[in-house]
Scaffold this motif. Structure first.
Motif, PDB file in Angstrom:
ATOM      1  N   GLY A 149      17.632  -5.133   2.203  1.00 53.01           N
ATOM      2  CA  GLY A 149      16.685  -4.049   2.075  1.00 53.01           C
ATOM      3  C   GLY A 149      15.947  -3.786   3.366  1.00 53.01           C
ATOM      4  O   GLY A 149      16.160  -4.452   4.390  1.00 53.01           O
ATOM      5  N   VAL A 150      15.060  -2.798   3.300  1.00 53.29           N
ATOM      6  CA  VAL A 150      14.234  -2.426   4.445  1.00 53.29           C
ATOM      7  C   VAL A 150      12.792  -2.313   3.979  1.00 53.29           C
ATOM      8  O   VAL A 150      12.493  -1.661   2.974  1.00 53.29           O
ATOM      9  N   LEU A 151      11.919  -2.963   4.704  1.00 53.50           N
ATOM     10  CA  LEU A 151      10.485  -2.939   4.436  1.00 53.50           C
ATOM     11  C   LEU A 151       9.802  -2.188   5.577  1.00 53.50           C
ATOM     12  O   LEU A 151      10.060  -2.462   6.756  1.00 53.50           O
ATOM     13  N   TYR A 152       8.955  -1.218   5.226  1.00 54.05           N
ATOM     14  CA  TYR A 152       8.257  -0.413   6.235  1.00 54.05           C
ATOM     15  C   TYR A 152       6.758  -0.517   5.995  1.00 54.05           C
ATOM     16  O   TYR A 152       6.271  -0.194   4.912  1.00 54.05           O
ATOM     17  N   LEU A 153       6.026  -0.992   7.004  1.00 47.21           N
ATOM     18  CA  LEU A 153       4.593  -1.255   6.845  1.00 47.21           C
ATOM     19  C   LEU A 153       3.782  -0.600   7.958  1.00 47.21           C
ATOM     20  O   LEU A 153       4.214  -0.561   9.116  1.00 47.21           O
ATOM     21  N   ASP A 154       2.604  -0.129   7.589  1.00 49.37           N
ATOM     22  CA  ASP A 154       1.638   0.380   8.555  1.00 49.37           C
ATOM     23  C   ASP A 154       0.651  -0.751   8.841  1.00 49.37           C
ATOM     24  O   ASP A 154      -0.241  -1.031   8.044  1.00 49.37           O
ATOM     25  N   CYS A 155       0.826  -1.407   9.978  1.00 47.98           N
ATOM     26  CA  CYS A 155      -0.004  -2.568  10.331  1.00 47.98           C
ATOM     27  C   CYS A 155      -0.876  -2.279  11.548  1.00 47.98           C
ATOM     28  O   CYS A 155      -1.195  -3.187  12.326  1.00 47.98           O
ATOM     29  N   ARG A 156      -1.282  -1.035  11.705  1.00 46.04           N
ATOM     30  CA  ARG A 156      -2.086  -0.684  12.875  1.00 46.04           C
ATOM     31  C   ARG A 156      -3.480  -1.278  12.851  1.00 46.04           C
ATOM     32  O   ARG A 156      -4.030  -1.641  13.888  1.00 46.04           O
ATOM     33  N   ASP A 157      -4.075  -1.362  11.676  1.00 45.92           N
ATOM     34  CA  ASP A 157      -5.496  -1.704  11.580  1.00 45.92           C
ATOM     35  C   ASP A 157      -5.721  -3.192  11.835  1.00 45.92           C
ATOM     36  O   ASP A 157      -5.208  -4.042  11.112  1.00 45.92           O
ATOM     37  N   PHE A 158      -6.510  -3.501  12.851  1.00 48.07           N
ATOM     38  CA  PHE A 158      -6.800  -4.889  13.197  1.00 48.07           C
ATOM     39  C   PHE A 158      -7.591  -5.596  12.104  1.00 48.07           C
ATOM     40  O   PHE A 158      -7.637  -6.813  12.061  1.00 48.07           O
ATOM     41  N   ARG A 159      -8.245  -4.832  11.229  1.00 47.82           N
ATOM     42  CA  ARG A 159      -9.113  -5.449  10.216  1.00 47.82           C
ATOM     43  C   ARG A 159      -8.440  -5.517   8.855  1.00 47.82           C
ATOM     44  O   ARG A 159      -9.112  -5.572   7.831  1.00 47.82           O
ATOM     45  N   GLU A 160      -7.132  -5.520   8.824  1.00 51.68           N
ATOM     46  CA  GLU A 160      -6.415  -5.580   7.555  1.00 51.68           C
ATOM     47  C   GLU A 160      -5.273  -6.584   7.595  1.00 51.68           C
ATOM     48  O   GLU A 160      -4.623  -6.777   8.617  1.00 51.68           O
ATOM     49  N   TRP A 161      -5.034  -7.208   6.458  1.00 53.44           N
ATOM     50  CA  TRP A 161      -3.821  -7.973   6.192  1.00 53.44           C
ATOM     51  C   TRP A 161      -3.037  -7.213   5.117  1.00 53.44           C
ATOM     52  O   TRP A 161      -3.622  -6.690   4.165  1.00 53.44           O
ATOM     53  N   THR A 162      -1.730  -7.164   5.270  1.00 47.81           N
ATOM     54  CA  THR A 162      -0.866  -6.575   4.255  1.00 47.81           C
ATOM     55  C   THR A 162      -0.055  -7.689   3.616  1.00 47.81           C
ATOM     56  O   THR A 162       0.722  -8.370   4.286  1.00 47.81           O
ATOM     57  N   TYR A 163      -0.246  -7.886   2.306  1.00 43.76           N
ATOM     58  CA  TYR A 163       0.378  -8.976   1.559  1.00 43.76           C
ATOM     59  C   TYR A 163       1.603  -8.444   0.826  1.00 43.76           C
ATOM     60  O   TYR A 163       1.511  -7.482   0.050  1.00 43.76           O
ATOM     61  N   VAL A 164       2.749  -9.071   1.085  1.00 48.03           N
ATOM     62  CA  VAL A 164       4.028  -8.576   0.567  1.00 48.03           C
ATOM     63  C   VAL A 164       4.615  -9.572  -0.421  1.00 48.03           C
ATOM     64  O   VAL A 164       4.706 -10.779  -0.128  1.00 48.03           O
ATOM     65  N   ASP A 165       5.009  -9.067  -1.581  1.00 44.57           N
ATOM     66  CA  ASP A 165       5.653  -9.867  -2.627  1.00 44.57           C
ATOM     67  C   ASP A 165       7.124  -9.468  -2.662  1.00 44.57           C
ATOM     68  O   ASP A 165       7.468  -8.386  -3.128  1.00 44.57           O
ATOM     69  N   PHE A 166       7.977 -10.330  -2.121  1.00 47.89           N
ATOM     70  CA  PHE A 166       9.408 -10.035  -2.098  1.00 47.89           C
ATOM     71  C   PHE A 166      10.038 -10.212  -3.464  1.00 47.89           C
ATOM     72  O   PHE A 166      11.072  -9.612  -3.748  1.00 47.89           O
ATOM     73  N   HIS A 167       9.445 -11.032  -4.306  1.00 54.56           N
ATOM     74  CA  HIS A 167       9.989 -11.239  -5.645  1.00 54.56           C
ATOM     75  C   HIS A 167       9.937  -9.945  -6.453  1.00 54.56           C
ATOM     76  O   HIS A 167      10.887  -9.588  -7.147  1.00 54.56           O
ATOM     77  N   ARG A 168       8.799  -9.254  -6.367  1.00 55.18           N
ATOM     78  CA  ARG A 168       8.583  -8.044  -7.168  1.00 55.18           C
ATOM     79  C   ARG A 168       8.669  -6.765  -6.348  1.00 55.18           C
ATOM     80  O   ARG A 168       8.520  -5.674  -6.873  1.00 55.18           O
ATOM     81  N   GLN A 169       8.873  -6.932  -5.033  1.00 58.52           N
ATOM     82  CA  GLN A 169       8.963  -5.795  -4.111  1.00 58.52           C
ATOM     83  C   GLN A 169       7.713  -4.918  -4.186  1.00 58.52           C
ATOM     84  O   GLN A 169       7.777  -3.704  -4.385  1.00 58.52           O
ATOM     85  N   THR A 170       6.583  -5.560  -4.020  1.00 56.78           N
ATOM     86  CA  THR A 170       5.315  -4.857  -3.985  1.00 56.78           C
ATOM     87  C   THR A 170       4.535  -5.314  -2.751  1.00 56.78           C
ATOM     88  O   THR A 170       4.856  -6.343  -2.137  1.00 56.78           O
ATOM     89  N   PHE A 171       3.520  -4.532  -2.395  1.00 62.10           N
ATOM     90  CA  PHE A 171       2.656  -4.944  -1.287  1.00 62.10           C
ATOM     91  C   PHE A 171       1.243  -4.460  -1.550  1.00 62.10           C
ATOM     92  O   PHE A 171       1.016  -3.514  -2.317  1.00 62.10           O
ATOM     93  N   ASP A 172       0.280  -5.123  -0.904  1.00 61.52           N
ATOM     94  CA  ASP A 172      -1.119  -4.800  -1.093  1.00 61.52           C
ATOM     95  C   ASP A 172      -1.836  -4.988   0.233  1.00 61.52           C
ATOM     96  O   ASP A 172      -1.710  -6.035   0.873  1.00 61.52           O
ATOM     97  N   THR A 173      -2.557  -3.970   0.673  1.00 61.44           N
ATOM     98  CA  THR A 173      -3.300  -4.039   1.928  1.00 61.44           C
ATOM     99  C   THR A 173      -4.758  -4.352   1.632  1.00 61.44           C
ATOM    100  O   THR A 173      -5.396  -3.662   0.841  1.00 61.44           O
ATOM    101  N   VAL A 174      -5.276  -5.397   2.273  1.00 61.92           N
ATOM    102  CA  VAL A 174      -6.633  -5.872   2.005  1.00 61.92           C
ATOM    103  C   VAL A 174      -7.401  -5.954   3.318  1.00 61.92           C
ATOM    104  O   VAL A 174      -6.924  -6.530   4.298  1.00 61.92           O
ATOM    105  N   ALA A 175      -8.595  -5.369   3.332  1.00 63.54           N
ATOM    106  CA  ALA A 175      -9.435  -5.409   4.527  1.00 63.54           C
ATOM    107  C   ALA A 175     -10.049  -6.794   4.691  1.00 63.54           C
ATOM    108  O   ALA A 175     -10.375  -7.466   3.714  1.00 63.54           O
TER     109      ALA A 175
END
Length: 243
Positions: free
Chosen positions: A59-85
């Protein structure tokens, strides 16, 4: 050829001009580091798991990781992601303020950490060559605690141009947050900070993460820039899960 004295005067003039002009433009720090104005309100379904083949497990995962004040948490099992400041409390204490629910890998700009897993690097440059890799022979490393690696702000970097600057080390003008990251997985790109845009040196290698449940995910960062604007901080990641 300029004389050494004239060359030195010209150099000092350019530094002084930069110090005067930079505070007058709110966007200059964003643009000089290839980081445009961050507005994620209209992203729709553009980001996340944009491709996946259940037969090949690629597969292909595409993320916007520009913000220095955020972590993006990726769940490969369920193919979901969540961005948290990163909260203000997190800046004071550490960056271990994790979201509720399950996740496997977290991305901060170019930093990567696992959720109780490990990371390893291969010697191949393509997922197509993974048949040459024996996971049992890889050198696995867990996450580690760092205090001067996770950069959360570069707002002070041009303070180095001030006449009374206490040091000429650019790294002393970056703002960090302590926290966990995986030293192997985060090494997929090597950044050298300086006055002006950093030097970006991706290894181009395939990396393997072993999640807490023992499953393996192989991935390759195909690009760290937007496909049209070429702004840095957009990660296009090809992966195989489960490996």
């Amino acid at each position: 050829m300029f004389s050494p004295a004239i060359s030195k005067l010209y150099h000092l003039f350019m530094l002084g001009a930069a110090a005067v002009l930079l505070p007058a433009c709110d966007d200059v720090l964003e643009s000089i580091y290839d980081n445009d104005k961050i507005d994620k309100k209209d992203t729709g379904s553009e980001y996340g798991f944009v491709q996946y083949d259940s037969i090949t497990r690629q597969g292909v995962l595409y993320l916007d990781c520009r913000d220095f004040r955020e972590w993006t948490y990726v769940d490969f099992h369920r193919q979901t992601f969540d961005t948290v400041a990163i909260s203000d409390e997190g800046f004071v204490r550490d960056s271990l303020f994790l979201p509720e629910g399950d996740w496997d890998l977290a991305f901060h700009r170019y930093d990567i950490r696992t959720n109780g897993g490990e990371g390893a690097v291969t010697k191949v440059f393509s997922l197509d060559d993974l048949s040459q890799v024996n996971p049992e022979a890889l050198e696995w490393m867990p996450d580690e605690w760092v205090t001067r690696r996770i950069v959360v702000s570069m707002d002070r970097v041009f303070d180095i141009l001030q006449p009374d600057a206490p040091t000429q080390d650019v790294y002393d003008y970056l703002d960090y947050i302590p926290g966990q990251l995986n030293p192997v997985l985060s090494d997929w790109i090597r950044l050298t900070y300086r006055i002006g845009p950093p030097d970006f040196n991706p290894t181009g290698l395939v990396y393997v993460a072993r999640f807490a449940d023992g499953t393996l995910c192989a991935f390759h960062v195909d690009s760290f820039a937007h496909p049209t604007t070429l702004l840095k901080g957009y990660l296009t990641i090809s992966f195989i899960y489960p490996l």
